[in-house]
Design an enzyme around this catalytic site. Structure first.
Site, PDB file in Angstrom:
ATOM      1  N   CYS A 154      -1.341  -6.362   5.826  1.00 54.06           N
ATOM      2  CA  CYS A 154       0.078  -6.036   6.043  1.00 54.06           C
ATOM      3  C   CYS A 154       0.267  -5.465   7.442  1.00 54.06           C
ATOM      4  O   CYS A 154       0.965  -6.041   8.265  1.00 54.06           O
ATOM      5  CB  CYS A 154       0.561  -5.063   4.972  1.00 54.06           C
ATOM      6  SG  CYS A 154       0.488  -5.740   3.304  1.00 54.06           S
ATOM      7  N   ARG A 178       3.528  -7.112   9.147  1.00 52.73           N
ATOM      8  CA  ARG A 178       4.267  -8.287   8.680  1.00 52.73           C
ATOM      9  C   ARG A 178       5.188  -7.947   7.525  1.00 52.73           C
ATOM     10  O   ARG A 178       6.263  -8.540   7.369  1.00 52.73           O
ATOM     11  CB  ARG A 178       3.309  -9.404   8.266  1.00 52.73           C
ATOM     12  CG  ARG A 178       2.456  -9.059   7.067  1.00 52.73           C
ATOM     13  CD  ARG A 178       1.678 -10.244   6.525  1.00 52.73           C
ATOM     14  NE  ARG A 178       0.850  -9.833   5.401  1.00 52.73           N
ATOM     15  CZ  ARG A 178       1.251  -9.769   4.138  1.00 52.73           C
ATOM     16  NH1 ARG A 178       2.501 -10.090   3.821  1.00 52.73           N
ATOM     17  NH2 ARG A 178       0.428  -9.378   3.181  1.00 52.73           N
ATOM     18  N   ASN A 180       6.310  -4.594   4.565  1.00 53.60           N
ATOM     19  CA  ASN A 180       6.154  -3.182   4.215  1.00 53.60           C
ATOM     20  C   ASN A 180       7.121  -2.783   3.117  1.00 53.60           C
ATOM     21  O   ASN A 180       8.321  -3.017   3.208  1.00 53.60           O
ATOM     22  CB  ASN A 180       6.375  -2.309   5.449  1.00 53.60           C
ATOM     23  CG  ASN A 180       6.150  -0.837   5.162  1.00 53.60           C
ATOM     24  OD1 ASN A 180       7.093  -0.085   5.026  1.00 53.60           O
ATOM     25  ND2 ASN A 180       4.901  -0.432   5.068  1.00 53.60           N
ATOM     26  N   ASP A 181       6.559  -2.180   2.072  1.00 53.74           N
ATOM     27  CA  ASP A 181       7.310  -1.599   0.957  1.00 53.74           C
ATOM     28  C   ASP A 181       7.748  -0.207   1.405  1.00 53.74           C
ATOM     29  O   ASP A 181       6.970   0.733   1.374  1.00 53.74           O
ATOM     30  CB  ASP A 181       6.378  -1.547  -0.255  1.00 53.74           C
ATOM     31  CG  ASP A 181       6.963  -0.849  -1.454  1.00 53.74           C
ATOM     32  OD1 ASP A 181       8.098  -0.348  -1.358  1.00 53.74           O
ATOM     33  OD2 ASP A 181       6.281  -0.791  -2.483  1.00 53.74           O
ATOM     34  N   ALA A 278       3.715  -3.642  -6.979  1.00 57.81           N
ATOM     35  CA  ALA A 278       3.683  -5.102  -7.027  1.00 57.81           C
ATOM     36  C   ALA A 278       2.353  -5.555  -6.436  1.00 57.81           C
ATOM     37  O   ALA A 278       1.979  -5.135  -5.342  1.00 57.81           O
ATOM     38  CB  ALA A 278       4.842  -5.682  -6.235  1.00 57.81           C
TER      39      ALA A 278
END
Length: 279
Positions: A154, A178, A180-181, A278
């Site tokens: 990420c 790329r 990000n939560d 997730a």
């Protein structure tokens, strides 16, 4: 309100008001449902660490100790082994991304750092010419992605630059991510790479400068909007948290330990919020 909290609240509100809904989403929740999200693209933030601006929210507790341990696993141990992560650092959350019962996360993160001897190369070229413009750490390795399964990185690229201000040298860093939560990982990832920036600066006896953070896809998952509203309602604390690296200038990068880091003035709003990840 700290700069980090201002940016955090503004981005949450922007995602709620202006975000797009994901389609053909890859992640799943533990119950098997597709984990859709609402997202914005091209989120950017700038923090002047030298002035005490650190990218960590006070609106909920952030597990900074485990985050820094994960960073050491990647850049000091240069490992993809879940056994190393658990035995050495007592960090377990990467188990969700184990690849095919190998007790690894595949050829990702630390494995790519080791494959290309990235840290040694970065330290060498900064020592030879601090003002070179080629100080790039990239974890985006197509060959490695084809070699094994695994979550693609990420936060995948960080670049470093040196500035002279008076008699002092400052190390700046630019992190590119790329995906990000924002509610769960945003400040974890930012502070991890601030820690890396601090370790490299200490290695050379430089000061920490600015930290730039670009996220291509910044999102809130569809089971997190209650938590998002709760965060918007919370009143942040007034004090500015500060990450300190308690080792002498010139300490070798590989001699620094996770316990050398100290997060000061950090008294976040509680209680902690629960998030179903997730995967």
């Amino acid at each position: 309100m700290t700069k980090a909290d201002q940016i955090f609240k503004a981005n949450i509100q922007k995602i709620i008001n202006e975000g797009s809904l994901s389609e053909q989403a890859r992640p799943k929740y533990k119950d098997g449902r597709t984990a859709h999200s609402k997202y914005i693209t091209g989120a950017f933030a700038e923090y002047d660490l030298a002035k005490g601006e650190f990218p960590i929210t006070t609106l909920r507790p952030i597990p900074i100790k485990s985050a820094i341990k994960e960073l050491f696993w990647i850049y000091q141990d240069q490992s993809n082994s879940l056994d190393v992560l658990e035995a050495k650092y007592n960090v377990h959350y990467w188990n969700e991304w184990e690849v095919d019962q190998t007790r690894t996360i595949g050829q990702r993160y630390g494995a790519v750092v080791k494959k290309h001897d990235i840290i040694s190369k970065i330290l060498k070229q900064l020592a030879e010419n601090p003002w070179n413009r080629r100080n790039v750490i990239s974890l985006w390795d197509y060959e490695a992605f084809e070699e094994t399964k695994g979550l693609l990185p990420c936060a995948f690229q960080i670049m470093f630059d040196v500035r002279r201000v008076g008699e002092d040298l400052y190390l700046d860093a630019s992190l590119t991510q790329r995906s990000n939560d924002i509610l769960v990982a945003h400040h974890i990832n930012a502070m991890q790479y601030v820690a890396l920036q601090m370790m490299i600066a200490k290695h050379f006896g430089w000061k920490i400068g600015k930290f730039f953070y670009f996220v291509n896809n910044l999102h809130i998952y569809d089971n997190q909007f209650d938590q998002a509203q709760e965060l918007l309602k919370r009143q942040p604390v007034a004090s500015q948290p500060k990450l300190v690296l308690n080792v002498p200038d010139g300490t070798n990068f590989f001699d620094i330990k996770p316990d050398d880091f100290e997060l000061q003035n950090y008294d976040p709003v509680k209680p902690q919020l629960h998030f179903d990840l997730a995967i």
